[in-house]
Write an enzyme that holds these catalytic residues in place. Structure first.
Site, PDB file in Angstrom:
ATOM      1  N   GLY A 180       0.806  -1.221   0.000  1.00  0.00           N
ATOM      2  CA  GLY A 180       0.000   0.000   0.000  1.00  0.00           C
ATOM      3  C   GLY A 180       0.839   1.271   0.000  1.00  0.00           C
ATOM      4  N   GLY A 181       0.134   2.395   0.084  1.00  0.00           N
ATOM      5  CA  GLY A 181       0.786   3.708   0.042  1.00  0.00           C
ATOM      6  C   GLY A 181       1.763   3.932   1.185  1.00  0.00           C
ATOM      7  N   ARG A 210      -9.606   6.628   3.193  1.00  0.00           N
ATOM      8  CA  ARG A 210     -10.980   7.107   3.024  1.00  0.00           C
ATOM      9  C   ARG A 210     -11.171   7.647   1.613  1.00  0.00           C
ATOM     10  NH1 ARG A 210     -13.800  11.103   7.301  1.00  0.00           N
ATOM     11  NH2 ARG A 210     -13.022  12.703   5.937  1.00  0.00           N
ATOM     12  N   SER A 258      -2.837   1.296  11.120  1.00  0.00           N
ATOM     13  CA  SER A 258      -4.159   1.373  10.473  1.00  0.00           C
ATOM     14  C   SER A 258      -5.115   2.261  11.266  1.00  0.00           C
ATOM     15  CB  SER A 258      -4.766  -0.026  10.360  1.00  0.00           C
ATOM     16  OG  SER A 258      -3.835  -0.945   9.859  1.00  0.00           O
ATOM     17  N   HIS A 308      -4.771   9.724  18.442  1.00  0.00           N
ATOM     18  CA  HIS A 308      -4.174   9.942  17.122  1.00  0.00           C
ATOM     19  C   HIS A 308      -5.225  10.367  16.095  1.00  0.00           C
ATOM     20  CE1 HIS A 308      -1.378   9.640  13.840  1.00  0.00           C
ATOM     21  NE2 HIS A 308      -2.022   8.637  13.263  1.00  0.00           N
TER      22      HIS A 308
END
Length: 337
Positions: free
Chosen positions: A11-12, A86, A123, A184
């Protein structure tokens, strides 16, 4: 032999995080797991002439748990950047339900295959995903609160950078190591600029500048989303932050002492200073505070910092605690479903 597993490696955040980890001389084996594209990432990284051995793991289908099991087996440190970012039109609840399920599945894999590993959760939403991992490991009877870390390091990295940008002639970002407590996300993020070497600079800011600085640390992620025109979020800086915490843990495991990092942890009474910390945060089960790291994870919570904060920071803390309570409950109730 130190083995690190990165879950969500394609992933990014996962890709730059995997690159940084590949360069760490303390890592002997790097296991890359993802549900898409990970063989390419693994092949690419494997050409780098650092000494760690790289292996990628891709499940054959949604039911295949063997790839995750193989990636995790014998892992000393597991980092979880997995999940979906998102997308436009997606509510926070939609995002929560998807990422919560992903994280829970990975936590079950950790419980079965590397129950003694240090687990770093990136995550989002971290305020809820860390309680999910804790509950899942607890249900399987393998939970050690000293080995579970919610990665809030990006808030510290931003807090250091943003105050330095206001005093470019006098400071560099590396001059600072601001403690950021709470959680966070948004208003749960409380940077403690009134303490340490940032105080002398923070004190000369106007009230307006102080408010803007705090807000920028709390909502810095939005800046990146806007700059990327909605096509991405903070992936590179997040990968760096996650790596910084992982690097500190690996250094502590190798015997380096006096390492302190902020992390979102379970204030479990088995950890020195955690019970005292709970009393200062309205008995919350999870909270981000500076912790001392040792060979077996968190050795002590540096709770006394909360007795030294300014009145303004106390007000920010009250808001953070109220929101955190809801975020934590959301994670716990999801895990107990």
């Amino acid at each position: 032999m130190v083995k690190v597993a990165i879950l969500g490696a394609a992933g990014g955040i996962g890709q730059p995080l995997s690159l940084l980890t590949k360069l760490n001389p303390n890592v002997d084996e790097l296991a890359l797991f993802d549900v898409v594209n990970v063989p390419g990432v693994g092949a690419d990284l494997s050409h780098i002439n650092s000494d760690s051995k790289t292996q990628s793991y891709l499940p054959k289908d949604k039911e295949d748990k063997t790839a995750l099991a193989a990636a995790l087996k014998g892992s000393d440190l597991v980092i979880i950047p997995a999940g979906v970012p998102r997308k436009p039109g997606m509510t926070r609840d939609d995002l929560f339900n998807i990422n919560a399920s992903i994280v829970q599945g990975l936590a079950e894999g950790i419980a079965a295959n590397s129950p003694k590993a240090f687990v770093l959760v990136i995550s989002n939403p971290v305020n809820s995903t860390v309680p999910i991992v804790a509950e899942t490991l607890q249900a399987k009877g393998v939970y050690d609160p000293a080995r579970l870390f919610g990665v809030t390091t990006l808030d510290i990295v931003r807090a250091n950078t943003f105050i330095s940008q206001l005093f470019l002639d006098q400071t560099k970002p590396s001059d600072f190591n601001i403690n950021v407590v709470g959680g966070h996300s948004g208003e749960t993020i409380v940077p403690l600029y009134s303490l340490g070497n940032s105080k002398q600079y923070y004190d000369i800011l106007s009230e307006e500048q102080k408010k803007e600085l705090i807000k920028r640390v709390q909502f810095g992620g939005d800046e990146v989303v806007q700059a990327k025109n909605g096509a991405g979020s903070a992936t590179l800086s997040m990968a760096y932050a996650g790596y910084r915490l992982a690097e500190s843990i690996l250094a502590a495991v190798n015997g380096k002492t006096d390492i302190v990092e902020c992390t979102f942890l379970n204030l479990d009474s088995s950890i020195k200073g955690a019970s005292e910390a709970r009393k200062l945060v309205k008995d919350l089960d999870f909270f981000s505070l500076p912790v001392q790291l040792g060979k077996n994870g968190i050795t002590e919570v540096k709770y006394d910092i909360l007795n030294q904060i300014s009145d303004d920071e106390k007000k920010l803390l009250e808001v953070a605690i109220e929101q955190l309570q809801k975020n934590i409950e959301k994670g716990v109730s999801f895990a107990k479903k």
